[in-house]
Design a protein around this motif. Structure first.
Motif, PDB file in Angstrom:
ATOM      1  N   ARG A 322       0.826  -1.204   0.000  1.00  0.00           N
ATOM      2  CA  ARG A 322       0.000   0.000   0.000  1.00  0.00           C
ATOM      3  C   ARG A 322       0.865   1.260   0.000  1.00  0.00           C
ATOM      4  NH1 ARG A 322      -5.226   0.842   3.907  1.00  0.00           N
ATOM      5  NH2 ARG A 322      -6.110  -0.578   2.349  1.00  0.00           N
ATOM      6  N   ALA A 323       2.019   1.225   0.672  1.00  0.00           N
ATOM      7  CA  ALA A 323       2.904   2.393   0.673  1.00  0.00           C
ATOM      8  C   ALA A 323       3.409   2.694  -0.728  1.00  0.00           C
ATOM      9  CB  ALA A 323       4.080   2.162   1.614  1.00  0.00           C
ATOM     10  N   GLY A 324       3.576   1.668  -1.562  1.00  0.00           N
ATOM     11  CA  GLY A 324       4.045   1.878  -2.921  1.00  0.00           C
ATOM     12  C   GLY A 324       3.066   2.626  -3.803  1.00  0.00           C
ATOM     13  N   GLU A 325       1.812   2.743  -3.360  1.00  0.00           N
ATOM     14  CA  GLU A 325       0.822   3.479  -4.146  1.00  0.00           C
ATOM     15  C   GLU A 325       1.075   4.982  -4.108  1.00  0.00           C
ATOM     16  OE1 GLU A 325      -2.925   2.344  -2.562  1.00  0.00           O
ATOM     17  OE2 GLU A 325      -2.730   0.214  -3.117  1.00  0.00           O
ATOM     18  N   HIS A 326       1.594   5.494  -2.983  1.00  0.00           N
ATOM     19  CA  HIS A 326       1.895   6.924  -2.839  1.00  0.00           C
ATOM     20  C   HIS A 326       3.230   7.047  -2.111  1.00  0.00           C
ATOM     21  CE1 HIS A 326      -2.527   6.613  -3.100  1.00  0.00           C
ATOM     22  NE2 HIS A 326      -2.454   7.724  -3.808  1.00  0.00           N
ATOM     23  N   ASP A 364       5.616   2.232   9.020  1.00  0.00           N
ATOM     24  CA  ASP A 364       4.388   2.959   9.339  1.00  0.00           C
ATOM     25  C   ASP A 364       4.459   4.391   8.818  1.00  0.00           C
ATOM     26  OD1 ASP A 364       1.838   3.062  10.399  1.00  0.00           O
ATOM     27  OD2 ASP A 364       2.433   2.163  12.289  1.00  0.00           O
ATOM     28  N   VAL A 365       5.591   5.048   9.046  1.00  0.00           N
ATOM     29  CA  VAL A 365       5.763   6.416   8.550  1.00  0.00           C
ATOM     30  C   VAL A 365       5.761   6.434   7.027  1.00  0.00           C
ATOM     31  CG1 VAL A 365       7.334   8.390   8.463  1.00  0.00           C
ATOM     32  CG2 VAL A 365       6.996   7.156  10.610  1.00  0.00           C
ATOM     33  N   LEU A 366       6.412   5.440   6.386  1.00  0.00           N
ATOM     34  CA  LEU A 366       6.424   5.371   4.925  1.00  0.00           C
ATOM     35  C   LEU A 366       5.011   5.218   4.381  1.00  0.00           C
ATOM     36  CD1 LEU A 366       8.146   5.169   2.323  1.00  0.00           C
ATOM     37  CD2 LEU A 366       8.169   2.690   2.670  1.00  0.00           C
ATOM     38  N   LEU A 367       4.201   4.391   5.022  1.00  0.00           N
ATOM     39  CA  LEU A 367       2.813   4.216   4.598  1.00  0.00           C
ATOM     40  C   LEU A 367       2.031   5.512   4.720  1.00  0.00           C
ATOM     41  CD1 LEU A 367       0.232   2.460   3.967  1.00  0.00           C
ATOM     42  CD2 LEU A 367       0.070   2.141   6.455  1.00  0.00           C
TER      43      LEU A 367
END
Length: 471
Positions: A322-326, A364-367
């Motif tokens: 999910r983080a890779g989306e934004h 968590d911060v990356l997400l």
């Protein structure tokens, strides 16, 4: 009858300066704030989500009501605006701004209020209390948590004779996953205990913080050292009974940092310090590599699987996806995740419960805030680690006198910081609630007052610690 001469060799003795009633009440309020912050899950289990929210709002408003007049009167000292922890405040600002692109605006606004409240309280405590008072306030808060945890565990085992659900709810018929229990009634059967915080891992980390705090106070020759030793034994017992692999690794890391810091204090030349750094960094790298190679059997000894009890396969892979989306600015702030929000409800399930954080603060911060958030968080923690380390190993000096003794209290920030950083590899607590409060509090205090007892307040006497008067 003895009397003073007309030419005394010393001034007449006077009673030591005492703290005012108002300041004693202020210290008591800070202890209550620290207790509520560190034991926030206990407040949640006792009062529910709405009750915990009300408590948070009440304490934040009380802090503002106390702090704003003090700022207006420059009490107890002028507020050091230029010394604010700007990286941490930048992260807080980015968290609020992220509502513009957040994929979950409701959780963003709700959890940002929590983040802002904790930030305000951290800045407030750092401003109104001295280093000695901060350590003593932490000690008092930890004593209350440990004492109430023991009392609750005894009550559940000796009176209820069974597990306890949050909000004292009635146990349902049939089997229930132990993850739902506030206290599992494991005090006398050898299982993991949870205390008032309702979580074994959380109780373990608080116990470790308590051991560090009691230890530096004991070394500083605080009063009632026998009592401090007894509290430290209780904290060590809880640390053992919680069986937290994360807390044990944090304790090992803190022990290494403590040993290196004490050796550095004895190094009298720059060359000796360089040798200590080379040996410490090289030895740590070798040990870390060896531990990584044999991680599977080590984790098995601790009762954990090689994927850190499902973290890498179940949680981290989905978070990275999910983080890779934004990747640059993230999906929007939410610490913790709100399990009832559609964006998180049923997304990651563990033991039948929706997971509410990534179990790694960097992921968590990356997400949430992307690469920009990771950079700000890294700056905040690197700055804290840097300042706290030299606060611990550099001899206190503000004039030509270069032989002043070290204070044991200067070890506490670096030990707390390393515990937070190591814990952050498998938990997200260091970026929210008491973890974030410690980051803000210690960063602001280290920047504004880099010496114990100097530049704080001109107190001749601080109760609870035997210390030399600073000339």
């Amino acid at each position: 009858m003895a009397q003073y001469t007309k030419h005394p060799v010393a001034p007449p003795p006077t009673a030591p300066e005492r703290e005012s009633t108002g300041h004693l009440l202020l210290r008591a309020y800070v202890i209550l704030v620290l207790f509520v912050t560190f034991a926030h899950s206990a407040v949640y289990n006792l009062l529910g989500m709405i009750g915990a929210g009300i408590v948070l709002v009440v304490f934040t408003l009380a802090t503002l009501a106390i702090g704003i007049p003090m700022l207006a009167r420059n009490r107890p000292q002028p507020f050091r605006w230029r010394r604010l922890p700007w990286s941490a405040l930048g992260y807080t600002t980015l968290a609020l701004v992220s509502v513009a692109w957040s994929q979950w605006r409701g959780p963003t606004l709700l959890t940002w209020v929590l983040l802002a409240a904790v930030t305000v309280n951290g800045l407030f405590i750092a401003h109104v209390l001295t280093w000695h008072e901060i350590v003593r306030a932490l000690s008092s808060a930890f004593k209350w948590i440990l004492g109430l945890s023991l009392a609750l565990e005894l009550w559940v085992s000796l009176v209820i004779h069974g597990p306890l659900l949050p909000n004292f709810a009635t146990l349902p018929d049939g089997e229930l996953d132990p993850q739902w229990y506030w206290v599992r009634d494991n005090l006398f059967d050898g299982g993991r205990i949870q205390g008032i915080v309702g979580n074994a891992n959380l109780l373990a980390i608080i116990s470790l913080f308590a051991i560090i705090t009691f230890g530096v106070l004991f070394a500083a020759r605080a009063r009632w050292r026998t009592t401090l030793a007894m509290w430290a034994l209780l904290a060590a017992y809880f640390l053992f009974r919680t069986s937290s692999a994360t807390a044990l690794v944090c304790a090992a890391a803190a022990a290494v940092v403590l040993a290196v810091a004490l050796i550095m204090r004895r190094a009298s030349t720059p060359g000796a310090r360089t040798r200590v750094y080379v040996i410490a960094i090289g030895g740590t790298a070798l040990v870390a590599a060896a531990v990584w190679l044999v991680r599977a059997p080590l984790l098995a000894l601790l009762g954990r699987s090689s994927d850190l009890t499902g973290r890498s396969d179940l949680i981290w892979s989905k978070v990275l996806e999910r983080a890779g989306e934004h990747p640059l600015f993230g999906n929007g702030f939410s610490s913790p995740w709100i399990p009832t929000d559609p964006a998180f409800d049923g997304w990651i399930i563990d033991h039948g419960i929706t997971v509410f954080h990534a179990h790694n603060m960097w992921l968590d911060v990356l997400l949430q805030l992307g690469v920009l958030g990771v950079v700000l968080m890294a700056l905040a923690y690197v700055s804290l680690l840097w300042r706290s380390w030299f606060f611990a190993v550099d001899r206190p000096r503000w004039d030509l006198e270069a032989a002043r003794p070290f204070s044991p209290l200067t070890l506490l920030p670096s030990l707390f910081t390393i515990v937070l950083l190591v814990q952050g590899l498998s938990e997200s607590t260091p970026i929210m609630l008491w973890g974030w409060m410690l980051l803000v509090l210690l960063s602001f205090k280290l920047k504004s007052v880099p010496l114990v007892g100097v530049g704080e307040r001109d107190l001749l006497f601080e109760r609870g610690a035997r210390q030399r008067r600073v000339p």
